[in-house]
Design a protein around this motif. Structure first.
Motif, mmCIF file in Angstrom:
data_model
loop_
_atom_site.group_PDB
_atom_site.id
_atom_site.type_symbol
_atom_site.label_atom_id
_atom_site.label_comp_id
_atom_site.label_asym_id
_atom_site.label_seq_id
_atom_site.Cartn_x
_atom_site.Cartn_y
_atom_site.Cartn_z
ATOM 1 N N ASP A 82 37.075 30.129 42.092
ATOM 2 C CA ASP A 82 36.102 31.121 41.688
ATOM 3 C C ASP A 82 36.280 31.402 40.195
ATOM 4 O O ASP A 82 37.351 31.841 39.769
ATOM 5 N N ASP A 85 37.611 34.876 39.403
ATOM 6 C CA ASP A 85 39.059 34.979 39.612
ATOM 7 C C ASP A 85 39.808 34.387 38.424
ATOM 8 O O ASP A 85 40.824 34.933 37.972
ATOM 9 N N CYS A 88 39.740 36.671 35.377
ATOM 10 C CA CYS A 88 40.597 37.842 35.625
ATOM 11 C C CYS A 88 42.066 37.463 35.427
ATOM 12 O O CYS A 88 42.846 38.225 34.836
ATOM 13 N N ASP A 89 42.446 36.279 35.917
ATOM 14 C CA ASP A 89 43.822 35.808 35.705
ATOM 15 C C ASP A 89 44.104 35.578 34.225
ATOM 16 O O ASP A 89 45.212 35.848 33.741
ATOM 17 N N GLU A 187 40.009 44.328 40.276
ATOM 18 C CA GLU A 187 39.517 44.145 41.635
ATOM 19 C C GLU A 187 38.070 44.621 41.762
ATOM 20 O O GLU A 187 37.274 44.043 42.514
ATOM 21 N N ARG A 190 35.943 41.801 40.523
ATOM 22 C CA ARG A 190 35.850 40.762 41.552
ATOM 23 C C ARG A 190 34.835 41.137 42.632
ATOM 24 O O ARG A 190 34.053 40.311 43.091
ATOM 25 N N GLY A 194 32.289 38.511 41.957
ATOM 26 C CA GLY A 194 32.875 37.324 42.565
ATOM 27 C C GLY A 194 31.863 36.500 43.329
ATOM 28 O O GLY A 194 30.696 36.874 43.485
#
Length: 238
Positions: A82, A85, A88-89, A187, A190, A194
């Protein structure tokens, strides 16, 4: 008998200059500190300073260039998954940079709040992170509807969420778990952006079956004929 490990390795000149600069900023204030003051404390010449830092402002944020390079490499190596994701990482790399030295990070945050020029510089740094994330998202979404717009909006959301959690931690003096604050904010990104929340290629067709539901809003004291009129209008009847 102790092992002779030889002379201690000297820190990189960039780090020496940054440490000298920040120490003076905290002692004298940013505006009162000159480049000459910094190089005198570091024991080098002016040319050495400008070889590493174009300005005093750059010396306040010496770690962002490395972090930006790390983020770029991380995104280039990302394979599938994704994309929300992934970005965000990638944002967490910035958090880890701050968390390595909480005392310095908190002092820099306070200094930046006091000096308008540093706040402006910080915004330019944040924008570079945002463009890097947006570029990755646009490449991942190439050929899809509103790819560039979606990339910009998601990247801005990731940066805003990350900074909200990070600044909350910095305002607390570096107490507590910085990661928990940032994770909670990311979160939300996401959940909104997401894959599970991705829009379909086209809006679903309206149902034409007998189970279609029409909702009509009317004032509490509206006469019945007005309610019936609104229902008929909603159903498309003359």
């Amino acid at each position: 008998m102790t092992e002779d490990r030889g002379p201690a390795k000297k820190p990189p000149m960039r780090d020496v200059l940054a440490e000298a600069a920040f120490g003076l900023f905290m002692e004298r204030g940013f505006e009162r500190t000159t480049v000459d003051d910094i190089v005198a404390r570091a024991g080098v010449g002016r040319r050495s300073f400008f070889r590493y830092f174009p300005s005093k402002e750059d010396a306040v944020f010496p770690d962002h260039e490395r972090c930006l390079a790390d983020m770029t490499a991380f995104l280039e190596a990302a394979d599938g998954g994704d994309p929300v994701d992934t970005v965000c990482d990638a944002a967490r790399l910035v958090l880890r940079m701050y968390a390595v030295n909480p005392e310095f990070s908190v002092q820099r945050y306070r200094l930046t709040r006091e000096v308008p020029g540093l706040r402006t510089y910080e915004l330019s740094v944040v924008r570079r992170y945002e463009r890097t994330l947006a570029g990755y998202l646009e490449r991942r979404g190439a050929g899809t509807r509103d790819a560039a717009l979606r990339a910009e909006v998601i990247a801005a959301s990731v940066v805003a969420a990350h900074n909200n959690g990070l600044r909350s931690w910095l305002r607390s003096g570096g107490e507590g778990d910085a990661g928990a604050e940032v994770d909670r904010a990311l979160e939300l990104v996401r959940t909104v952006w997401g894959r599970a929340a991705e829009p379909s290629a086209a809006p679903p067709a309206a149902s034409s079956g007998e189970d279609e539901v029409i909702v009509v809003v009317a004032a509490k004291n509206a006469p019945m004929w007005r309610v019936v009129q609104r229902v008929e209008s909603a159903l498309g009847k003359d």
